[in-house]
Design a protein around this motif. Structure first.
Motif, short mmCIF file in Angstrom:
data_model
loop_
_atom_site.label_atom_id
_atom_site.label_comp_id
_atom_site.label_asym_id
_atom_site.label_seq_id
_atom_site.Cartn_x
_atom_site.Cartn_y
_atom_site.Cartn_z
N LEU A 1 -0.46 5.80 15.42
CA LEU A 1 0.05 5.08 16.58
C LEU A 1 -1.00 4.14 17.17
O LEU A 1 -2.13 4.56 17.46
CB LEU A 1 0.48 6.08 17.66
N LEU A 2 -0.62 2.90 17.34
CA LEU A 2 -1.47 1.93 18.04
C LEU A 2 -0.87 1.71 19.42
O LEU A 2 0.21 1.16 19.57
CB LEU A 2 -1.52 0.60 17.28
N PHE A 3 -1.57 2.20 20.45
CA PHE A 3 -1.16 1.98 21.83
C PHE A 3 -1.89 0.74 22.34
O PHE A 3 -3.12 0.72 22.45
CB PHE A 3 -1.56 3.17 22.71
N VAL A 4 -1.15 -0.29 22.67
CA VAL A 4 -1.78 -1.54 23.12
C VAL A 4 -0.80 -2.28 24.02
O VAL A 4 0.42 -2.20 23.83
CB VAL A 4 -2.20 -2.41 21.92
N ASN A 5 -1.31 -2.98 25.01
CA ASN A 5 -0.47 -3.73 25.93
C ASN A 5 -0.17 -5.12 25.36
O ASN A 5 -1.10 -5.88 25.08
CB ASN A 5 -1.15 -3.88 27.29
N ARG A 6 1.11 -5.42 25.18
CA ARG A 6 1.48 -6.76 24.70
C ARG A 6 0.99 -7.79 25.72
O ARG A 6 1.16 -7.60 26.93
CB ARG A 6 3.00 -6.86 24.53
N GLY A 7 0.41 -8.85 25.23
CA GLY A 7 -0.12 -9.88 26.12
C GLY A 7 -1.61 -9.76 26.36
O GLY A 7 -2.24 -10.67 26.89
N SER A 8 -2.18 -8.62 25.96
CA SER A 8 -3.63 -8.44 26.11
C SER A 8 -4.35 -9.25 25.04
O SER A 8 -3.76 -9.65 24.04
CB SER A 8 -4.00 -6.96 26.00
N GLU A 9 -5.65 -9.48 25.26
CA GLU A 9 -6.44 -10.29 24.33
C GLU A 9 -6.44 -9.72 22.91
O GLU A 9 -6.41 -10.45 21.93
CB GLU A 9 -7.88 -10.40 24.82
N GLU A 10 -6.49 -8.39 22.81
CA GLU A 10 -6.64 -7.76 21.50
C GLU A 10 -5.32 -7.46 20.80
O GLU A 10 -5.31 -7.03 19.65
CB GLU A 10 -7.45 -6.47 21.63
N TYR A 11 -4.19 -7.69 21.47
CA TYR A 11 -2.89 -7.28 20.93
C TYR A 11 -2.64 -7.83 19.52
O TYR A 11 -2.42 -7.06 18.58
CB TYR A 11 -1.77 -7.74 21.87
N ALA A 12 -2.65 -9.15 19.38
CA ALA A 12 -2.31 -9.76 18.08
C ALA A 12 -3.30 -9.36 16.99
O ALA A 12 -2.90 -9.06 15.86
CB ALA A 12 -2.26 -11.28 18.22
N GLU A 13 -4.59 -9.34 17.33
CA GLU A 13 -5.61 -9.03 16.33
C GLU A 13 -5.49 -7.59 15.83
O GLU A 13 -5.57 -7.32 14.63
CB GLU A 13 -7.00 -9.25 16.92
N LEU A 14 -5.28 -6.65 16.76
CA LEU A 14 -5.16 -5.25 16.36
C LEU A 14 -3.89 -5.00 15.54
O LEU A 14 -3.91 -4.26 14.56
CB LEU A 14 -5.17 -4.35 17.60
N LYS A 15 -2.81 -5.62 15.94
CA LYS A 15 -1.56 -5.47 15.19
C LYS A 15 -1.75 -5.98 13.76
O LYS A 15 -1.34 -5.32 12.80
CB LYS A 15 -0.43 -6.23 15.88
N GLU A 16 -2.36 -7.14 13.63
CA GLU A 16 -2.59 -7.72 12.31
C GLU A 16 -3.53 -6.85 11.48
O GLU A 16 -3.32 -6.66 10.27
CB GLU A 16 -3.18 -9.12 12.48
N ARG A 17 -4.55 -6.29 12.12
CA ARG A 17 -5.53 -5.46 11.42
C ARG A 17 -4.88 -4.20 10.85
O ARG A 17 -5.09 -3.84 9.69
CB ARG A 17 -6.65 -5.08 12.39
N LEU A 18 -4.07 -3.53 11.66
CA LEU A 18 -3.44 -2.29 11.19
C LEU A 18 -2.29 -2.57 10.22
O LEU A 18 -2.01 -1.76 9.33
CB LEU A 18 -2.96 -1.47 12.38
N GLU A 19 -1.65 -3.71 10.39
CA GLU A 19 -0.59 -4.11 9.46
C GLU A 19 -1.17 -4.27 8.07
O GLU A 19 -0.52 -3.94 7.06
CB GLU A 19 0.03 -5.42 9.94
N ALA A 20 -2.39 -4.78 7.98
CA ALA A 20 -3.06 -4.97 6.69
C ALA A 20 -3.51 -3.63 6.10
O ALA A 20 -3.57 -3.47 4.88
CB ALA A 20 -4.26 -5.90 6.86
N LEU A 21 -3.82 -2.68 6.96
CA LEU A 21 -4.29 -1.37 6.50
C LEU A 21 -3.14 -0.46 6.04
O LEU A 21 -3.30 0.35 5.14
CB LEU A 21 -5.07 -0.68 7.62
N ALA A 22 -2.00 -0.61 6.66
CA ALA A 22 -0.86 0.29 6.43
C ALA A 22 -0.49 0.50 4.96
O ALA A 22 -0.19 1.64 4.56
CB ALA A 22 0.35 -0.19 7.24
N PRO A 23 -0.47 -0.55 4.11
CA PRO A 23 -0.08 -0.32 2.71
C PRO A 23 -0.94 0.69 1.98
O PRO A 23 -0.48 1.31 1.01
CB PRO A 23 -0.22 -1.73 2.09
N GLU A 24 -2.17 0.90 2.42
CA GLU A 24 -3.04 1.90 1.79
C GLU A 24 -2.49 3.31 1.98
O GLU A 24 -2.83 4.22 1.22
CB GLU A 24 -4.45 1.84 2.38
N PHE A 25 -1.65 3.48 2.99
CA PHE A 25 -1.16 4.82 3.32
C PHE A 25 0.36 4.92 3.17
O PHE A 25 1.00 5.75 3.82
CB PHE A 25 -1.58 5.19 4.75
N THR A 26 0.90 4.10 2.28
CA THR A 26 2.33 4.16 2.00
C THR A 26 2.74 5.56 1.56
O THR A 26 2.11 6.15 0.68
CB THR A 26 2.71 3.15 0.90
#
Length: 256
Positions: A148-173
């Motif tokens: 689970l990624l808990f993050v506030n939409r609109g925050s500075e890190e939102y887009a970057e963290l989402k993209e980072r974990l989206e790239a990691l997720a396939p490793e744990f399919t």
């Protein structure tokens, strides 16, 4: 009176043909495999013909869920390869290598809205944003461990963290479903409370294990790809069982 009626029928027929022709046809196993592999989530309508129960409704639904590729297939060799035995609308998703089948004969009143709902519920992606609709697909999955990624939409890190974990997720399919929980939404306050978190304390990363109803938070600090990867691996190796669980708030329930 007859002429307007004939014109109306011709227009309806032309519209249906246009909708039909807009959807790709999967003529063989190779084409089906390529289509299924083309996106995180795809839908295939396996129908005997245009008069099949649910055919027209799927054409209409495809226009309403334009973020999900939809195709049609009548080839029985493909059906056999994908364990389809009768008219079926199937959702294929990469996040958990799952095929969700809706056999149309089992649904007496099959409507466009119902098919849209079926597709939306089962639209589980490499990182799925949590809400009341997606929750159904997430908790119905055979993969019970959620990162689970808990993050506030609109925050500075939102887009970057989402993209980072989206790239990691396939490793744990097949091992984890990656879920984004927008802490800025009041409707997600219960999910945060279950982990003892408040919106001002975000972003944070946690793991929820549906099999044991246990939960853990990644210790505060940088949410790097390597730290999250190690966190997931620790869970899979069983090391987190010896680590103190996240503390739930008073409002928390045993569900996200």
């Amino acid at each position: 009176m007859l002429i307007p009626l004939l014109l109306s029928l011709l227009v309806c027929s032309a519209t249906c043909k246009d909708q039909d022709s807009a959807l790709p046809r999967l003529a063989d196993v190779k084409a089906a495999e390529a289509f299924i592999d083309s996106a995180e989530v795809v839908v295939v309508g396996f129908f005997e013909g245009e008069e099949s129960h649910g055919f027209r409704e799927l054409l209409a639904a495809a226009k309403l869920v334009d973020t999900v590729p939809v195709a049609l297939c009548t080839d029985k060799e493909v059906w056999a390869e994908l364990s389809i035995s009768s008219d079926t609308v199937a959702v294929f998703r990469k996040a958990d290598n799952h095929q969700e089948n809706l056999v149309t004969a089992n649904v007496k009143k099959l409507e466009t809205d119902g098919l849209v709902n079926f597709i939306t519920i089962n639209e589980v992606r490499y990182i799925t944003e949590y809400n009341q609709v997606t929750a159904v697909g997430l908790f119905n999955s055979e993969v019970k461990a959620h990162l689970l990624l808990f993050v506030n939409r609109g925050s500075e890190e939102y887009a970057e963290l989402k993209e980072r974990l989206e790239a990691l997720a396939p490793e744990f399919t097949g091992k984890f479903l990656f879920v984004l929980i927008n802490g800025a939404l009041k409707s997600n306050s219960r999910s945060l409370g279950y982990f003892g978190l408040k919106p001002r304390e975000l972003p944070r990363v946690g793991i929820y294990d549906g099999d044991s109803d246990m939960k853990w938070l990644l210790p505060e600090g940088e949410i790097s790809t390597e730290r999250v990867r190690e966190f997931c691996q620790s869970f899979l190796k069983g090391d987190l069982k010896e680590v103190k669980q996240a503390t739930a708030g008073a409002e928390a329930k045993t569900e996200l």
